[in-house]
Design an enzyme around this catalytic site. Structure first.
Site, PDB file in Angstrom:
ATOM      1  N   TRP A 170      48.077  23.768  89.127  1.00  0.00           N
ATOM      2  CA  TRP A 170      49.048  24.400  88.226  1.00  0.00           C
ATOM      3  C   TRP A 170      49.059  25.866  88.632  1.00  0.00           C
ATOM      4  O   TRP A 170      48.070  26.574  88.447  1.00  0.00           O
ATOM      5  CB  TRP A 170      48.608  24.229  86.770  1.00  0.00           C
ATOM      6  CG  TRP A 170      49.619  24.715  85.780  1.00  0.00           C
ATOM      7  CD1 TRP A 170      50.654  24.015  85.244  1.00  0.00           C
ATOM      8  CD2 TRP A 170      49.670  26.023  85.180  1.00  0.00           C
ATOM      9  NE1 TRP A 170      51.358  24.797  84.362  1.00  0.00           N
ATOM     10  CE2 TRP A 170      50.780  26.036  84.309  1.00  0.00           C
ATOM     11  CE3 TRP A 170      48.913  27.176  85.305  1.00  0.00           C
ATOM     12  CZ2 TRP A 170      51.129  27.151  83.558  1.00  0.00           C
ATOM     13  CZ3 TRP A 170      49.259  28.298  84.559  1.00  0.00           C
ATOM     14  CH2 TRP A 170      50.362  28.271  83.702  1.00  0.00           C
ATOM     15  N   LYS A 182      48.267  20.387  80.539  1.00  0.00           N
ATOM     16  CA  LYS A 182      47.652  20.050  79.259  1.00  0.00           C
ATOM     17  C   LYS A 182      46.591  21.053  78.805  1.00  0.00           C
ATOM     18  O   LYS A 182      46.580  21.471  77.658  1.00  0.00           O
ATOM     19  CB  LYS A 182      47.033  18.653  79.346  1.00  0.00           C
ATOM     20  CG  LYS A 182      46.441  18.213  78.014  1.00  0.00           C
ATOM     21  CD  LYS A 182      46.960  16.891  77.595  1.00  0.00           C
ATOM     22  CE  LYS A 182      46.519  16.498  76.212  1.00  0.00           C
ATOM     23  NZ  LYS A 182      47.612  16.675  75.236  1.00  0.00           N
ATOM     24  N   GLU A 232      56.224  22.440  64.436  1.00  0.00           N
ATOM     25  CA  GLU A 232      55.655  21.498  65.398  1.00  0.00           C
ATOM     26  C   GLU A 232      56.752  20.599  65.986  1.00  0.00           C
ATOM     27  O   GLU A 232      56.771  20.335  67.187  1.00  0.00           O
ATOM     28  CB  GLU A 232      54.549  20.667  64.720  1.00  0.00           C
ATOM     29  CG  GLU A 232      53.954  19.549  65.535  1.00  0.00           C
ATOM     30  CD  GLU A 232      53.383  19.986  66.886  1.00  0.00           C
ATOM     31  OE1 GLU A 232      53.194  21.183  67.113  1.00  0.00           O
ATOM     32  OE2 GLU A 232      53.142  19.098  67.722  1.00  0.00           O
ATOM     33  N   HIS A 258      68.549  34.840  55.409  1.00  0.00           N
ATOM     34  CA  HIS A 258      68.180  36.194  55.838  1.00  0.00           C
ATOM     35  C   HIS A 258      68.474  36.424  57.317  1.00  0.00           C
ATOM     36  O   HIS A 258      67.963  37.365  57.900  1.00  0.00           O
ATOM     37  CB  HIS A 258      66.699  36.455  55.529  1.00  0.00           C
ATOM     38  CG  HIS A 258      66.394  36.375  54.062  1.00  0.00           C
ATOM     39  ND1 HIS A 258      66.903  37.270  53.150  1.00  0.00           N
ATOM     40  CD2 HIS A 258      65.669  35.479  53.345  1.00  0.00           C
ATOM     41  CE1 HIS A 258      66.492  36.940  51.941  1.00  0.00           C
ATOM     42  NE2 HIS A 258      65.750  35.840  52.028  1.00  0.00           N
ATOM     43  N   ASN A 318      39.371  25.697  89.889  1.00  0.00           N
ATOM     44  CA  ASN A 318      40.147  25.691  88.648  1.00  0.00           C
ATOM     45  C   ASN A 318      39.747  26.941  87.881  1.00  0.00           C
ATOM     46  O   ASN A 318      38.566  27.129  87.597  1.00  0.00           O
ATOM     47  CB  ASN A 318      39.796  24.418  87.851  1.00  0.00           C
ATOM     48  CG  ASN A 318      40.409  24.415  86.460  1.00  0.00           C
ATOM     49  OD1 ASN A 318      41.334  25.173  86.180  1.00  0.00           O
ATOM     50  ND2 ASN A 318      39.888  23.552  85.597  1.00  0.00           N
ATOM     51  N   GLY A 319      40.705  27.804  87.582  1.00  0.00           N
ATOM     52  CA  GLY A 319      40.388  29.054  86.873  1.00  0.00           C
ATOM     53  C   GLY A 319      41.150  30.194  87.498  1.00  0.00           C
ATOM     54  O   GLY A 319      42.118  29.979  88.234  1.00  0.00           O
ATOM     55  N   ARG A 376      46.660  17.775  84.249  1.00  0.00           N
ATOM     56  CA  ARG A 376      46.107  19.127  84.208  1.00  0.00           C
ATOM     57  C   ARG A 376      46.933  20.108  85.046  1.00  0.00           C
ATOM     58  O   ARG A 376      46.710  21.327  84.997  1.00  0.00           O
ATOM     59  CB  ARG A 376      44.674  19.137  84.722  1.00  0.00           C
ATOM     60  CG  ARG A 376      43.720  18.275  83.923  1.00  0.00           C
ATOM     61  CD  ARG A 376      42.331  18.375  84.477  1.00  0.00           C
ATOM     62  NE  ARG A 376      41.772  19.676  84.257  1.00  0.00           N
ATOM     63  CZ  ARG A 376      41.082  20.034  83.178  1.00  0.00           C
ATOM     64  NH1 ARG A 376      40.840  19.149  82.228  1.00  0.00           N
ATOM     65  NH2 ARG A 376      40.613  21.246  83.039  1.00  0.00           N
ATOM     66  N   LYS A 393      57.774  20.295  69.890  1.00  0.00           N
ATOM     67  CA  LYS A 393      57.771  19.001  70.600  1.00  0.00           C
ATOM     68  C   LYS A 393      59.099  18.793  71.303  1.00  0.00           C
ATOM     69  O   LYS A 393      59.145  18.396  72.456  1.00  0.00           O
ATOM     70  CB  LYS A 393      57.541  17.908  69.551  1.00  0.00           C
ATOM     71  CG  LYS A 393      56.662  16.773  69.922  1.00  0.00           C
ATOM     72  CD  LYS A 393      55.191  16.986  69.810  1.00  0.00           C
ATOM     73  CE  LYS A 393      54.664  18.158  70.562  1.00  0.00           C
ATOM     74  NZ  LYS A 393      53.282  18.469  70.316  1.00  0.00           N
ATOM     75  N   CYS A 405      44.785  22.733  86.449  1.00  0.00           N
ATOM     76  CA  CYS A 405      44.211  22.344  87.734  1.00  0.00           C
ATOM     77  C   CYS A 405      43.128  21.301  87.497  1.00  0.00           C
ATOM     78  O   CYS A 405      42.348  21.386  86.558  1.00  0.00           O
ATOM     79  CB  CYS A 405      43.599  23.494  88.504  1.00  0.00           C
ATOM     80  SG  CYS A 405      44.761  24.770  88.930  1.00  0.00           S
ATOM     81  N   GLU A 446      59.487  21.229  74.324  1.00  0.00           N
ATOM     82  CA  GLU A 446      58.546  20.944  75.424  1.00  0.00           C
ATOM     83  C   GLU A 446      59.032  19.825  76.332  1.00  0.00           C
ATOM     84  O   GLU A 446      58.880  19.904  77.541  1.00  0.00           O
ATOM     85  CB  GLU A 446      57.188  20.502  74.860  1.00  0.00           C
ATOM     86  CG  GLU A 446      56.257  21.614  74.466  1.00  0.00           C
ATOM     87  CD  GLU A 446      54.923  21.055  74.020  1.00  0.00           C
ATOM     88  OE1 GLU A 446      53.913  21.369  74.650  1.00  0.00           O
ATOM     89  OE2 GLU A 446      54.881  20.294  73.031  1.00  0.00           O
TER      90      GLU A 446
HETATM   91  O1  M6R Z   1      43.891  21.708  73.808  1.00  0.00           O
HETATM   92  P1  M6R Z   1      44.462  22.619  72.786  1.00  0.00           P
HETATM   93  O2  M6R Z   1      44.751  21.957  71.500  1.00  0.00           O
HETATM   94  O3  M6R Z   1      43.614  23.854  72.571  1.00  0.00           O
HETATM   95  O4  M6R Z   1      45.819  23.137  73.404  1.00  0.00           O
HETATM   96  C1  M6R Z   1      46.573  24.134  72.786  1.00  0.00           C
HETATM   97  C2  M6R Z   1      48.013  24.121  73.274  1.00  0.00           C
HETATM   98  O5  M6R Z   1      48.079  24.495  74.611  1.00  0.00           O
HETATM   99  C3  M6R Z   1      48.661  22.752  73.110  1.00  0.00           C
HETATM  100  O6  M6R Z   1      48.575  22.306  71.798  1.00  0.00           O
HETATM  101  C4  M6R Z   1      50.128  22.794  73.546  1.00  0.00           C
HETATM  102  O7  M6R Z   1      50.882  23.520  72.641  1.00  0.00           O
HETATM  103  C5  M6R Z   1      50.648  21.366  73.720  1.00  0.00           C
HETATM  104  N1  M6R Z   1      51.442  21.273  74.897  1.00  0.00           N
HETATM  105  C6  M6R Z   1      51.408  20.865  72.560  1.00  0.00           C
HETATM  106  O8  M6R Z   1      52.126  19.708  72.734  1.00  0.00           O
END
Ligand code: M6R
Length: 604
Positions: A74, A599, A481, A504, A100-101, A27, A485, A2, A488
């Site tokens: 969000w 984000k 990672e 395994h 926001n929260g 956000r 990616k 948000c 996502e």
């Molecule tokens: O701002 P942060 O690094 O604490 O965020 C943590 C995760 O939410 C963030 O890395 C998330 O996994 C991203 N979408 C990765 O691309």
């Protein structure tokens, strides 16, 4: 999670707020809304499900005013809809709140308010704040907000307008960021400087438990119990242009391409050639304390957790201190043993992630020493930790993290080198790592020149319904990672496994329709990785290798330049960012704003 933005001054407020919302859309982007104080008194609100552009289309031509607040959402409580979009107004339309929260005791407060006859217009937790303020009998708006917040449990960054107090906006913070932008006879409030940086670079960041009153030519801050606090505006390090797309089609592409200069920035001014070490100004850890560390525990979420895994292996390898990385979201709920000789490190790009912040607070409550490896200067986690290393990646706007991941790992390499050189790492090894670090920007640039080839590969692999990523030891977090990616932004299902674990269980998944991306560095495990590829080939699996030399077992190989073994993971991740990017592009995905994500995850 948000975004809120508000303005009070002399300018026409609606275009300013819409521009601010566009900048905050990363956000949260499932609905948006705006409220302004109309010229003839009263509040006027417009809301829309969907993106900010949907809201913009609904804002009437005559929507004049010079004070307003706005929100991009969000969803947590209640699906994305016009009704659930903020701002939330009370029944009389006099009070408007953007939030926001999460209000933890929302159900209980809602039940009480409903029993008193209040009719709710939305399913959100946030709306209770509006009604509590509206029903307060206090005289001033500040006092009304304060009374309401006394009974609200949870996290909030809020901005409040009241038709009876048209000369002000009141803001408050507890756990969700709030910054004030200080202009010339105009003031801004936002959850991120991105929303206000094109108007002012003078900002004040509210602390938890702090409130602010903004008037056009004045602002003041005070605690939720009413005590005045001092707030000296600071100048934001970045320019407005740093938040633009800079000629790229997406922020993700821009941020991938920025990595050579971002890495250069995290190294700048920190290397000490005389002693083959680095200086980390904000660490607040002297040599004697560094020698006393018996363990390192790194805590982060998502990409930052993966960066922490590589960080742990760097610290263990270079400083010979046992180290591991754990999701902060899990750590805080397992009543961990907190050991005085363990150095805890919280990792976060945004510095806002609630699970990480809560883990830091829990650790500090138990007396632990916690450092931060954080990108956003002055963010909640940066302020809550006892010291740390800034990552200096610059603003990262795309929801998925790329340059911050890379820079975080480089920051860990610096920390590992620093700790190593205080302990047992030789001058020669220190020098070797420094040379490796210095080579990184150019090597990343070299990888980026392969983009066209990677794009062709992506078009091919985009047909897969599911993909496997494997790596061994240092290569495993790279696989994790890369698989995160891909899922996502492309929504292709992906699994990541240590290559050693294939037989395994996951080997059962291998068939021609399930391609594997294998991380195959030229190190002591090269033969082991080749053996894993043999196993996949024997099951007719397709393989894309990321390697330092052509791999015969692979159907395709993406070549990356060789660095020191310890630093290789940094480079091996880069082509896989491009692979995820071009796969998502080939599938027509909304790359900067993937579905269901936001984000900064400022809620649990
Ligand atoms: O701002 P942060 O690094 O604490 O965020 C943590 C995760 O939410 C963030 O890395 C998330 O996994 C991203 N979408 C990765 O691309």
């Amino acid at each position: 999670m948000c975004g809120i933005v508000g303005y009070i001054g002399k300018r026409d407020v609606a275009p300013l707020l819409l521009e601010g919302l566009q900048r905050l859309e990363y956000r949260g982007y499932d609905s948006a809304g705006i409220v302004i104080a109309g010229k003839s008194g009263g509040l006027k609100a417009v809301k829309a499900k969907g993106r900010v552009r949907e809201l913009e289309a609904r804002v009437p031509k005559r929507f004049a005013g010079t004070t307003g607040i706005a929100h991009t959402r969000w969803a947590t409580h209640g699906a994305p809809s016009d009704e659930n979009a903020h701002p939330h107004l009370d029944t009389e339309g006099k009070v408007a709140v953007v939030h926001n929260g999460i209000v933890d005791n929302a159900s209980e407060l809602r039940a009480k308010l409903e029993a008193d006859g209040v009719v709710f217009a939305s399913e959100t937790d946030s709306e209770v704040i509006t009604h509590l303020i509206a029903r307060s009998q206090a005289v001033s708006l500040e006092e009304k907000v304060r009374e309401a917040l006394k009974i609200v449990e949870g996290t909030y960054g809020i901005a409040v307008m009241h038709a009876d107090f048209p000369d002000r906006i009141v803001a408050a913070r507890n756990g969700s960021p709030v910054v004030l932008g200080i202009g010339e006879k105009e003031m801004f409030v936002a959850s991120d400087v991105a929303a206000l940086i094109s108007h002012t670079r003078q900002v004040v960041t509210l602390d938890d438990g702090e409130m602010a009153t903004l008037k056009a030519d004045d602002f003041r801050t005070y605690t939720t119990s009413g005590t005045r606090t001092t707030a000296t505006p600071e100048t934001v390090e970045w320019e407005a242009a740093s938040y633009d797309m800079g000629g790229h089609d997406t922020y993700m592409h821009k941020e991938i391409c920025e990595q050579p200069e971002a890495v250069d920035r995290v190294l700048r001014g920190r290397i000490d050639d005389k002693f083959s070490t680095v200086h980390l100004g904000g660490l607040n850890l002297d040599a004697r304390e560094a020698r006393g560390i018996r363990r390192v525990k790194i805590l982060g979420c998502g990409t930052s957790y993966h960066a922490g895994m590589i960080g742990a292996s760097l610290i263990e390898g270079l400083a010979r201190i046992p180290a591991d990385s754990e999701p902060a979201s899990e750590f805080r709920y397992r009543n961990p043993v907190v050991d005085p000789d363990t150095l805890y490190i919280a990792v976060s790009q945004s510095g806002e992630t609630y699970d990480v912040l809560a883990a830091v607070q829990e650790l500090k409550r138990k007396g632990a020493r916690v450092l931060g490896v954080v990108n956003v200067v002055g963010s909640a986690i940066a302020r809550e930790t006892d010291g740390g290393v800034y990552v200096h990646a610059g603003p990262e706007v795309c929801v998925v993290s790329t340059k911050c991941f890379t820079n975080t790992v480089v920051a860990f390499a610096l920390l590992a080198l620093h700790l190593g050189r205080i302990r047992d790492l030789s001058v020669a090894d220190g020098k070797r790592i420094i040379e490796g670090l210095r080579a990184l920007p150019e090597q990343i640039q070299e990888i980026l020149t392969q983009e066209e080839d990677i794009k062709k590969l992506a078009a091919d692999y985009a047909e897969a319904k599911s993909m496997m990523f494997i790596g061994r030891v240092r290569g495993y977090p790279v696989a994790l990672e890369a698989s995160l990616k891909l899922k996502e932004i492309s929504y292709i299902h992906a699994e990541a496994y240590p290559a050693s674990e294939l037989k395994h269980g996951p080997l059962a998944l291998i068939e021609p329709a399930m391609p594997t991306v294998a991380i195959v560095p030229d190190d002591s495990l090269l033969e082991k990785n080749r053996a894993a590829m043999e196993e996949i080939k024997a099951r007719s699996g397709r393989i894309l290798a990321v390697a330092h030399r052509e791999q015969e077992k692979a159907d395709h190989t993406i070549l990356v330049p060789k660095n020191e073994d310890e630093l290789d993971p940094i480079l091996m991740g880069i082509p896989l960012q491009l692979l995820a990017y071009h796969t998502a592009l080939a599938l027509g995905r909304d790359i900067d704003k993937p579905r269901n994500l936001a984000k900064s995850v400022t809620v649990e």
